[in-house]
Write an enzyme that holds these catalytic residues in place. Structure first.
Site, PDB file in Angstrom:
ATOM      1  N   ASP A 174       5.836   4.569   5.214  1.00  0.00           N
ATOM      2  CA  ASP A 174       6.733   3.603   5.864  1.00  0.00           C
ATOM      3  C   ASP A 174       6.847   2.303   5.070  1.00  0.00           C
ATOM      4  OD1 ASP A 174       4.025   3.242   6.639  1.00  0.00           O
ATOM      5  OD2 ASP A 174       4.609   2.115   8.430  1.00  0.00           O
ATOM      6  N   HIS A 175       6.136   2.235   3.958  1.00  0.00           N
ATOM      7  CA  HIS A 175       6.239   1.084   3.050  1.00  0.00           C
ATOM      8  C   HIS A 175       6.757   1.488   1.663  1.00  0.00           C
ATOM      9  CE1 HIS A 175       3.779  -1.672   5.691  1.00  0.00           C
ATOM     10  NE2 HIS A 175       3.556  -0.494   6.231  1.00  0.00           N
ATOM     11  N   HIS A 185       1.360   3.900   1.966  1.00  0.00           N
ATOM     12  CA  HIS A 185       1.882   4.647   3.117  1.00  0.00           C
ATOM     13  C   HIS A 185       3.413   4.749   3.083  1.00  0.00           C
ATOM     14  CE1 HIS A 185      -1.960   4.192   5.775  1.00  0.00           C
ATOM     15  NE2 HIS A 185      -1.983   5.283   5.034  1.00  0.00           N
ATOM     16  N   HIS A 229       0.847  -1.196   0.000  1.00  0.00           N
ATOM     17  CA  HIS A 229       0.000   0.000   0.000  1.00  0.00           C
ATOM     18  C   HIS A 229       0.877   1.238   0.000  1.00  0.00           C
ATOM     19  CE1 HIS A 229       0.946  -0.507   4.243  1.00  0.00           C
ATOM     20  NE2 HIS A 229       0.363   0.619   4.564  1.00  0.00           N
ATOM     21  N   HIS A 280      -7.564  -1.588   5.545  1.00  0.00           N
ATOM     22  CA  HIS A 280      -6.658  -0.619   6.163  1.00  0.00           C
ATOM     23  C   HIS A 280      -7.164   0.785   5.825  1.00  0.00           C
ATOM     24  CE1 HIS A 280      -3.112   0.649   8.216  1.00  0.00           C
ATOM     25  NE2 HIS A 280      -2.495   1.115   7.163  1.00  0.00           N
ATOM     26  N   HIS A 321       6.215  -5.563  11.925  1.00  0.00           N
ATOM     27  CA  HIS A 321       5.553  -4.253  11.893  1.00  0.00           C
ATOM     28  C   HIS A 321       5.074  -3.857  13.289  1.00  0.00           C
ATOM     29  CE1 HIS A 321       2.566  -1.152  10.586  1.00  0.00           C
ATOM     30  NE2 HIS A 321       3.341  -1.022   9.528  1.00  0.00           N
ATOM     31  N   ASP A 372      -0.592  -3.891   5.806  1.00  0.00           N
ATOM     32  CA  ASP A 372      -1.269  -3.417   7.009  1.00  0.00           C
ATOM     33  C   ASP A 372      -2.748  -3.793   6.902  1.00  0.00           C
ATOM     34  OD1 ASP A 372       1.191  -2.414   7.501  1.00  0.00           O
ATOM     35  OD2 ASP A 372       0.577  -0.322   7.707  1.00  0.00           O
TER      36      ASP A 372
END
Lengths: 334, 334
Positions: free
Chosen positions: A66-67, A64, A62, A140, A270, A211
């Site tokens: 942090d990914h 976000h 996805h 999510h 995570h 997530d």
């Protein structure tokens, strides 16, 4: 099949844990795949034996940060090292837009072709010579996918009784059939590998979640899988305190799902950056482990940065020691 | 005034060196400024005492990824930590576009205001209570700036003879004047601090270059500066081999400029990732030092990641030991 954690922290990095990234190895020597690419993924890779030159495809769960925020740096570093082979980027649309504008606004061009694949296409499937990848939607704050990696080309055993009964003599044809290839006999007959060989063990299958606050969504994708790698951002107490809006899983909810799904191996990752690794420090990562163990009787692993695990052909999962590494040289200009 | 190197590698990170980032400290306790923000800058900060909560402004020399790709992660981490104070981002336009699209495509919003300032405006000047910043254009593959940081509010000494001659009695007014503030006397006269005080030492001034193949362009900006921090990407032999197209400086060319400009301290950084730190490994960072020493007689320093230097009031420059650090906790959701 092996996998190495490049980051096990949620949201922000800590001194010991980076944000999300997972290297998955299968197929030809040194070939590997990357699932998610948080900032600093290329830095973590310098402490593994994985080279961006041998990376086959990147899968992004996805959009976000942090990914994803490690993508521009990893992609341009591969270019500075002179990569020429095309690279697949399997991702949702916003990630493609992020990468393209990051490259354009940093005056970067890549020395290789980046082949975008929409991970959210309804008929999404991806495969190469070594693995087949499928996906399922999770729940999510943004659209998110889990990916299942299934090995291809398992060893075949010749059905010698049947070969002899049909008058197919031992020779190069047997070798072809055993490698999974159909063969042409001298008398003009085409013989199918599937007819004269059998596969003697199940395919290894690893599911990597993104997530997700609803582990049950993974039920179909986990069919015939041996390993589930899934986020467990919080212990139940912290999950209750934070409330439902981040849409993450607690350790007990994932463990309960894995137990009900009959999964042999569950790997949690995570973790909220608040969870400490040092014994005695609070809140501690051990609490996540304890809560999961109470509800899951299979092999439970809490991921650590740079830890590597091997899913063997006999479907056992074991930790692998990391070999020493070396900085790659940069032949082109900075 | 102090500064800490967060990264000293050009183009790509190595195991020991990150890409470019520099923390500059001056003014109120723990207040600091960031110059350039390569990927992994926020990771490096975890090993310093600098918190993104106390960051006053970010200055970006140019749009290349090894100077900018750490911005989205650093900015969103500050948001996850709950920052509310506005933050200045002094940068060229493509960097603003990069940050805005990175935030939009990662479904991120910031908990604080990001105040963009165009570093390439012809009349660019920036200041806060503690420092004044000016800039000059450099010569690189893309538009690039060097920034000069000059301290404000030096200690003032009262001109007591003059105060007494003008009938201004000792009291709170003297304190105001010494703090650099103009004051109102009881008889209605306004007295100027500049008239009744004197500054007894030169202002500290540090010039931080971006990527640049023409050090002479820094001549005017370096007037009255004590420290020049500048890239020395290559030794002369490698610079000659690579050719002029990357538009970087070699160690001798920067050293020659610093010598001619009469700079007291020269700090070299942004070394090609090919240069090794271990003694005996080739090509070695020591060669950059040797080439620079041959042409520069001032204090020469080769920057190392996480090394901190202090420019004292007496204009000496010295290394400072780093204090122990701790992970910041993340109170909001990941």
């Amino acid at each position: 099949m092996e996998f190495t954690f490049l980051g096990t922290s949620a949201g922000t990095p800590t001194k010991a844990r980076n944000v999300t990234g997972l290297a998955l190895m299968h197929g030809k020597p040194r070939h590997w795949y990357l699932v998610d690419c948080g900032e600093g993924t290329q830095h973590r890779l310098l402490h593994t034996r994985h080279s961006v030159m041998k990376l086959q495809a990147i899968f992004i769960t996805h959009c976000h940060g942090d990914h994803t925020f490690g993508l521009p740096g990893l992609l341009t570093s591969a270019s500075m090292l002179g990569r020429s082979e095309p690279l697949f980027l399997v991702a949702p649309r916003p990630v493609r837009d992020f990468v393209e504008t990051a490259l354009a606004n940093s005056d970067s061009s890549l020395s290789y072709e980046l082949k975008y694949i929409d991970s959210e296409a309804p008929d999404f499937q991806w495969e190469d010579e070594a693995i087949a990848v499928s996906a399922t939607a999770l729940s999510h704050r943004v659209s998110c996918r889990a990916f299942a990696f299934t090995e291809k080309n398992r060893e075949r055993q010749l059905l010698t009784d049947r070969l002899e009964a049909d008058g197919i003599e031992p020779g190069p044809v047997w070798g072809e059939l055993q490698r999974g290839r159909d063969a042409l006999l001298e008398d003009g007959r085409v013989v199918r590998s599937d007819t004269y060989t059998t596969v003697t063990r199940p395919a290894r299958k690893i599911v990597v979640g993104g997530d997700n606050d609803t582990p049950d969504l993974l039920k179909t994708l986990c069919t015939d899988a041996q390993v589930l790698i899934h986020e467990a951002t919080y212990t139940q107490a912290i999950a209750d305190k934070v409330g439902p809006w981040p849409q993450h899983s607690s350790a007990p909810s994932v463990a309960r799902f894995a137990e009900n799904a009959g999964l042999a191996h569950l790997v949690l990752t995570h973790f909220s950056s608040r969870y400490q690794l040092s014994r005695g420090a609070y809140p501690n990562i051990d609490e996540i482990e304890l809560e999961a163990r109470e509800r899951y009787r299979g092999q439970l692993i809490l991921a650590r940065d740079l830890a590597t695990y091997r899913l063997n052909r006999d479907l056992t999962l074991e930790a692998v020691a990391s070999p020493p590494t070396q900085d790659p040289r940069t032949p082109r200009a900075e």
